[in-house]
Write a protein that holds these residues in place. Structure first.
Motif, PDB file in Angstrom:
ATOM      1  N   ILE A 182       0.816  -1.212   0.000  1.00 48.25           N
ATOM      2  CA  ILE A 182       0.000   0.000   0.000  1.00 48.25           C
ATOM      3  C   ILE A 182       0.850   1.263   0.000  1.00 48.25           C
ATOM      4  CG2 ILE A 182      -1.691   1.297   1.371  1.00 48.25           C
ATOM      5  CD1 ILE A 182      -2.688  -1.472   2.334  1.00 48.25           C
ATOM      6  N   LEU A 183       1.998   1.180   0.606  1.00 45.75           N
ATOM      7  CA  LEU A 183       2.808   2.370   0.836  1.00 45.75           C
ATOM      8  C   LEU A 183       4.010   2.393  -0.096  1.00 45.75           C
ATOM      9  CD1 LEU A 183       2.702   4.622   2.916  1.00 45.75           C
ATOM     10  CD2 LEU A 183       4.038   3.193   4.435  1.00 45.75           C
ATOM     11  N   PRO A 184       4.334   3.548  -0.673  1.00 44.48           N
ATOM     12  CA  PRO A 184       5.544   3.623  -1.477  1.00 44.48           C
ATOM     13  C   PRO A 184       6.775   3.485  -0.592  1.00 44.48           C
ATOM     14  CG  PRO A 184       4.345   5.717  -1.522  1.00 44.48           C
ATOM     15  CD  PRO A 184       3.601   4.816  -0.619  1.00 44.48           C
ATOM     16  N   VAL A 229      -0.035  -4.050   8.074  1.00 49.95           N
ATOM     17  CA  VAL A 229      -0.897  -3.604   6.973  1.00 49.95           C
ATOM     18  C   VAL A 229      -1.608  -2.313   7.393  1.00 49.95           C
ATOM     19  CG1 VAL A 229      -2.848  -4.176   5.495  1.00 49.95           C
ATOM     20  CG2 VAL A 229      -1.262  -5.953   6.172  1.00 49.95           C
ATOM     21  N   ARG A 230      -2.089  -2.302   8.617  1.00 50.97           N
ATOM     22  CA  ARG A 230      -2.796  -1.120   9.094  1.00 50.97           C
ATOM     23  C   ARG A 230      -1.862   0.068   9.235  1.00 50.97           C
ATOM     24  NH1 ARG A 230      -7.467  -4.153  10.981  1.00 50.97           N
ATOM     25  NH2 ARG A 230      -8.617  -2.277  11.482  1.00 50.97           N
ATOM     26  N   THR A 286      -1.820   1.747   5.972  1.00 46.40           N
ATOM     27  CA  THR A 286      -2.986   2.568   5.649  1.00 46.40           C
ATOM     28  C   THR A 286      -2.974   3.857   6.470  1.00 46.40           C
ATOM     29  OG1 THR A 286      -4.412   1.461   7.251  1.00 46.40           O
ATOM     30  CG2 THR A 286      -4.454   0.602   5.034  1.00 46.40           C
ATOM     31  N   ILE A 287      -2.446   3.791   7.677  1.00 46.83           N
ATOM     32  CA  ILE A 287      -2.349   4.991   8.511  1.00 46.83           C
ATOM     33  C   ILE A 287      -1.288   5.944   7.952  1.00 46.83           C
ATOM     34  CG2 ILE A 287      -1.629   5.848  10.782  1.00 46.83           C
ATOM     35  CD1 ILE A 287      -4.302   4.630  10.974  1.00 46.83           C
ATOM     36  N   LYS A 293      -0.099   6.182   4.839  1.00 48.04           N
ATOM     37  CA  LYS A 293      -0.215   6.664   3.467  1.00 48.04           C
ATOM     38  C   LYS A 293      -0.717   8.094   3.325  1.00 48.04           C
ATOM     39  CE  LYS A 293      -0.762   5.231  -1.124  1.00 48.04           C
ATOM     40  NZ  LYS A 293      -1.351   4.311  -2.075  1.00 48.04           N
ATOM     41  N   PRO A 294      -1.832   8.464   3.947  1.00 53.18           N
ATOM     42  CA  PRO A 294      -2.296   9.839   3.722  1.00 53.18           C
ATOM     43  C   PRO A 294      -1.307  10.886   4.240  1.00 53.18           C
ATOM     44  CG  PRO A 294      -3.679   8.738   5.363  1.00 53.18           C
ATOM     45  CD  PRO A 294      -2.766   7.710   4.805  1.00 53.18           C
ATOM     46  N   LYS A 306       1.590  11.045   1.669  1.00 51.02           N
ATOM     47  CA  LYS A 306       1.172  11.721   0.439  1.00 51.02           C
ATOM     48  C   LYS A 306       1.047  13.224   0.663  1.00 51.02           C
ATOM     49  CE  LYS A 306      -1.198   9.318  -2.783  1.00 51.02           C
ATOM     50  NZ  LYS A 306      -2.352   8.710  -3.409  1.00 51.02           N
ATOM     51  N   ALA A 363      -9.392  10.316  10.830  1.00 49.59           N
ATOM     52  CA  ALA A 363      -8.962  10.400   9.437  1.00 49.59           C
ATOM     53  C   ALA A 363      -8.094  11.632   9.287  1.00 49.59           C
ATOM     54  CB  ALA A 363     -10.170  10.486   8.528  1.00 49.59           C
ATOM     55  N   THR A 380      -7.120  14.613   7.284  1.00 50.84           N
ATOM     56  CA  THR A 380      -7.710  15.375   6.180  1.00 50.84           C
ATOM     57  C   THR A 380      -7.215  16.805   6.188  1.00 50.84           C
ATOM     58  OG1 THR A 380      -9.575  15.767   7.647  1.00 50.84           O
ATOM     59  CG2 THR A 380      -9.849  14.056   5.985  1.00 50.84           C
ATOM     60  N   PRO A 430      -8.401   6.998   1.788  1.00 46.24           N
ATOM     61  CA  PRO A 430      -8.262   7.098   3.247  1.00 46.24           C
ATOM     62  C   PRO A 430      -9.429   7.790   3.936  1.00 46.24           C
ATOM     63  CG  PRO A 430      -6.243   7.782   2.185  1.00 46.24           C
ATOM     64  CD  PRO A 430      -7.255   7.633   1.110  1.00 46.24           C
ATOM     65  N   GLU A 466      -1.415  -0.182  -5.611  1.00 45.74           N
ATOM     66  CA  GLU A 466      -1.420   0.308  -4.220  1.00 45.74           C
ATOM     67  C   GLU A 466      -2.834   0.699  -3.821  1.00 45.74           C
ATOM     68  OE1 GLU A 466       1.400   3.501  -3.856  1.00 45.74           O
ATOM     69  OE2 GLU A 466       3.097   2.136  -3.641  1.00 45.74           O
ATOM     70  N   SER A 468      -4.825  -2.467  -3.241  1.00 45.62           N
ATOM     71  CA  SER A 468      -4.451  -3.078  -1.962  1.00 45.62           C
ATOM     72  C   SER A 468      -5.053  -2.292  -0.806  1.00 45.62           C
ATOM     73  CB  SER A 468      -2.933  -3.112  -1.799  1.00 45.62           C
ATOM     74  OG  SER A 468      -2.338  -3.871  -2.815  1.00 45.62           O
ATOM     75  N   GLU A 469      -4.988  -0.974  -0.910  1.00 44.87           N
ATOM     76  CA  GLU A 469      -5.498  -0.149   0.184  1.00 44.87           C
ATOM     77  C   GLU A 469      -6.991  -0.368   0.381  1.00 44.87           C
ATOM     78  OE1 GLU A 469      -4.449   3.960  -0.042  1.00 44.87           O
ATOM     79  OE2 GLU A 469      -5.057   4.305   2.038  1.00 44.87           O
ATOM     80  N   ARG A 499      -8.782  -1.476   3.810  1.00 43.58           N
ATOM     81  CA  ARG A 499      -9.561  -0.462   4.519  1.00 43.58           C
ATOM     82  C   ARG A 499     -11.058  -0.631   4.512  1.00 43.58           C
ATOM     83  NH1 ARG A 499      -8.359   4.615   6.237  1.00 43.58           N
ATOM     84  NH2 ARG A 499      -6.198   5.201   5.983  1.00 43.58           N
ATOM     85  N   LYS A 519       7.513  -2.319  -7.869  1.00 44.77           N
ATOM     86  CA  LYS A 519       7.813  -3.255  -6.785  1.00 44.77           C
ATOM     87  C   LYS A 519       6.969  -4.517  -6.868  1.00 44.77           C
ATOM     88  CE  LYS A 519       4.643  -0.842  -3.745  1.00 44.77           C
ATOM     89  NZ  LYS A 519       4.500   0.229  -2.804  1.00 44.77           N
ATOM     90  N   GLY A 534      -4.378  -8.569   6.971  1.00 43.54           N
ATOM     91  CA  GLY A 534      -4.181  -7.740   8.141  1.00 43.54           C
ATOM     92  C   GLY A 534      -5.437  -7.583   8.975  1.00 43.54           C
TER      93      GLY A 534
END
Lengths: 450, 311
Positions: free
Chosen positions: A298-300, A345-346, A349-350, A352-353, A356, A394, A396, B102, B126, B129-130, B134, B165, B200
């Motif tokens: 999910i994350l670069p 994994v979580r 997701t936390i 990523k925003p 970015k 979230a 934002t 998100p 990505e 997957s997200e 989520r 990747k 997850g």
């Protein structure tokens, strides 16, 4: 009659082998862990509350740990509650815990595997003293490892002498413990001369940052160690990305946001990344690798120029320290832990925003930007109580500004290739940038894009 | 995103019969899921409406969805997009769809359609997957990708570059990127990533439902499924959705090929009058390629009818 192959433990194995996987400074930390563990037990500290709420009471704590590292002796002394005579006789010096011992691990403590003390002694030197007092009852366990080895491997020789004694260096009222190791190994002496003291101080300031000055004071060779707080920044305009949940008896608290600037206000690369805590003890600091999810699904991958403003905290707490995802050195994470695999994994997701958002502050490839300065100056040190108690929040932030309509295109190319193109165009004086633009235009025309 | 792949300026969206069949099949599927108690009409739809908002109109009119968000990545066409918004209940967001994921509320269920125009790339995977990591249980995620390669040779190299990747996660070989092998390869990869990201989450997994391949202008693939519990997986398997020809319980088996035969209006009306027909039935009055007839029998209920309006 059945026959058997012997499977006896050998003392030499423990002295030589199981000391190999751990660094000397980590052994010192293992001894401190035992002091902190005693503290948690006696003061009934619930570290989840500590992670959540800001440290309000400014009076110095009454509990302390004093570390001495010199060429004669390594010593850790505390007044954190001490150890009972019973426990010393039956539990502490065994290698690993008995089933009863396991169930008597400190609730929410940081003692887990039952090897830290022995491993530290074996790694550091050959003569040791372990003195403790609890509820007025004092004793001392002391031995010389060379003698211990000489006494052989028979089952009844796996023990150390113990006698009653009220050690004068200990606080009989509060209870406390002294671990001293003499006849230092050559390797300990070498490290002492290189960087050991500094390493230990830095490690302590990071590893116990939640405990220092709030629950306990810690000094190394008379230098008081100050906590190096996790530099998570907070502003109401930007907020934080967070989530809390329970998994298999472990409380997981994840939070990420922009970093608080350093002394000169700048974002520092070496402080950026994920901080992972187990029962309040920092296990991994400023991690930017795939261990904490960077470059995952999910994350670069973490790019230093853009990500250096990122700070994340992943706190795992549990009544049972064995459920936590740390390794036996407590300086790493156990990848096989289901709790951690799911958390990782979580964490992505936390993160990523936030990541970015930080990327968007640098629209061109330049390293610094007005947007970054503006965001950074609006941040104060986050008090995690805001965020983690809220459950999930979230992230934002308001977008800093509309993105550039033009971008810089840059890449390296060998001179030979560039010259070949110039020759082909019969224009040997074209600049590299002009050649690049021609190539771009050529592609557009031929692919029907323009 | 490279402009070469922006189809709505080049291809008349309302004249893509295969895509329309796909949309109507999805509506059909959602209806069948509503029949087993899933409140699809209360779901929040996140998609890419461009200027035409076809999927939005269908979901609103045929299923009654009223919570919808359309995302447009090209910020320079913001005014045109907002001008064309056909319903009051659509919220327009500018920027990449990945930025919206998100902020999807964990208290709502979603249908997210990552309707990308171009071939697979790292950022799309990505996002996929997200979503799997989520979205709340009961939610659905779909992804549409272009199956064509912009260059004729060096397909494997091109794909490895696009995957970034993720190229380490699957076997890219010359057979697996052939026209026949490539949809299976993508299906495997999408399935793997959805599984990994859902790993997850306790008690929640990715449940494959759809895998369409079709060609209007470019050959495309749309794969998707539900994020849900074992209980939900069993309910789906027991629903009428599992009886349809287009349902795909796995993304690793050959996809459902949508084929819309070219017929005159007269021929269509003739065929419709005999539908539903058995597999042995053939028209008496004209000859039709058996493959076309077979295809027609499967898609006739979803077949769009195009007409010219003069007003």
């Amino acid at each position: 009659m059945a026959s058997y192959a012997k499977a006896l433990p050998r003392k030499r194995f423990f002295v030589d082998m199981f000391t190999r996987d751990i660094a000397l400074s980590d052994c010192v930390l293992d001894l401190i862990d035992n002091s902190i563990d005693a503290l948690i037990r006696t003061q009934k500290i619930d570290i989840t509350a500590a992670v959540l709420s800001p440290h309000k009471d400014k009076s110095p704590p009454k509990n302390s740990v004093t570390v001495t590292l010199n060429a004669d002796r390594f010593q850790v002394v505390d007044n954190c509650g001490g150890v009972s005579l019973q426990k010393a006789k039956e539990e502490i010096f065994n290698f690993g815990h008995s089933p009863d011992g396991q169930s008597s691990l400190t609730d929410r403590g940081i003692g887990a595997y039952g090897i830290g003390l022995k491993r530290a002694i074996f790694k550091i030197g050959s003569k040791f003293e372990f003195a403790s007092v609890q509820k007025g009852i004092g004793f001392i366990v002391a031995d010389d490892l060379t003698d211990w080895l000489d006494r052989g491997d028979e089952p009844d020789q796996w023990r150390f002498p113990l006698r009653s004694r009220l050690d004068p260096t200990l606080d009989a009222k509060l209870g406390g413990t002294r671990v001293s190791i003499d006849n230092l190994n050559e390797h300990s002496l070498i490290e002492l001369q290189t960087n050991l003291e500094r390493e230990v101080i830095t490690a302590i300031s990071r590893t116990y940052c939640l405990f220092l000055d709030r629950y306990v004071t810690l000094s190394v060779n008379n230098t008081n160690v100050k906590a190096e707080p996790i530099p998570l920044g907070y502003s109401s305009e930007i907020g934080l990305s967070s989530e809390s949940y329970e998994d298999d008896g472990v409380q997981v608290q994840l939070v990420a946001g922009p970093a608080r600037g350093g002394d000169r206000g700048e974002w520092k690369m070496e402080r950026a990344g994920w901080y992972v805590l187990c029962n309040g003890r920092a296990v991994v600091t400023a991690d930017k690798s795939e261990l904490t999810g960077w470059g995952g699904d999910i994350l670069p991958q973490f790019h230093s120029s853009k990500g250096r403003g990122f700070v994340g905290i992943a706190s795992f707490t549990s009544k049972d320290p064995l459920k936590l995802p740390w390794t036996t050195t407590k300086r790493g994470l156990n990848r096989e832990s289901g709790v951690y695999t799911r958390a990782r994994v979580r964490m992505q997701t936390i993160a990523k925003p936030v990541y970015k958002f930080l990327e968007s502050l640098y629209p061109s490839s330049s390293e610094d930007s007005d947007s970054e300065n503006r965001v950074r100056s609006g941040l104060s040190q986050a008090s995690l109580g805001h965020t983690l108690s809220a459950g999930t929040s979230a992230f934002t932030p308001r977008k800093p500004r509309t993105p550039d309509t033009e971008v810089n295109v840059q890449f390296r190319l060998s001179r030979t290739r560039l010259d070949a193109i110039r020759a082909h165009l019969r224009q040997s004086r074209l600049s590299a940038g002009e050649v690049g633009l021609r190539m771009f235009e050529y592609f557009e025309e031929n692919e029907g894009l323009s | 995103m490279p402009t070469i792949y922006k189809s709505h300026d080049k291809v008349r969206y309302d004249l893509r019969p295969c895509k329309q069949v796909e949309r109507l099949m999805l509506v059909d599927a959602f209806r069948r899921l509503e029949a087993i108690g899933m409140p699809i009409r209360d779901y929040h739809y996140l998609g890419m409406g461009a200027y035409h908002f076809y999927d939005f109109m269908l979901l609103h009119r045929l299923l009654g969805l009223t919570k919808m968000t359309s995302v447009e990545v090209r910020t320079e066409v913001e005014r045109r997009v907002k001008f064309n918004k056909p319903l009051g209940c659509i919220d327009i967001k500018m920027g990449p769809i990945g930025d919206e994921i998100p902020s999807l509320s964990p208290d709502e269920q979603h249908i997210v359609w990552l309707d990308y125009d171009g071939p697979v790339e790292e950022a799309y995977l990505e996002d996929w997957s997200e979503c799997s990591a989520r979205l709340s249980p009961g939610s659905m995620v779909l992804i549409t990708l272009d199956l064509e390669f912009p260059i004729r040779s060096g397909r494997a190299n091109f794909l490895n570059k696009q995957l970034g990747k993720f190229s380490a996660s699957i076997e890219v070989s010359s057979t697996s990127v052939s026209p026949k092998g490539y949809p299976i390869l993508l299906g495997k990869l999408l399935n793997l990533l959805a599984k990994r990201s859902a790993a997850g989450r306790k008690g929640i997994k990715f449940i494959p439902l759809f895998n369409f391949v079709y060609r209007d202008s470019h050959r495309m693939i749309t794969a998707g499924g539900m994020i849900g519990s074992d209980h939900q997986a069993r309910a789906v398997a027991a629903s009428t959705l599992s009886n349809t020809t287009y349902y795909r319980p796995s993304l690793e088996i050959p996809p459902y090929e949508i084929r819309v035969p070219v017929l005159t209006r007269k021929e269509r009306n003739y065929l419709d009058a005999a539908m539903p027909a058995s597999s042995s039935w053939t028209p008496d009055d004209f000859d039709l390629d058996p493959a076309d007839l077979r295809a027609y029998r499967e898609i006739y209920r979803f077949n769009p009818q195009f007409a010219e309006l003069i007003f």
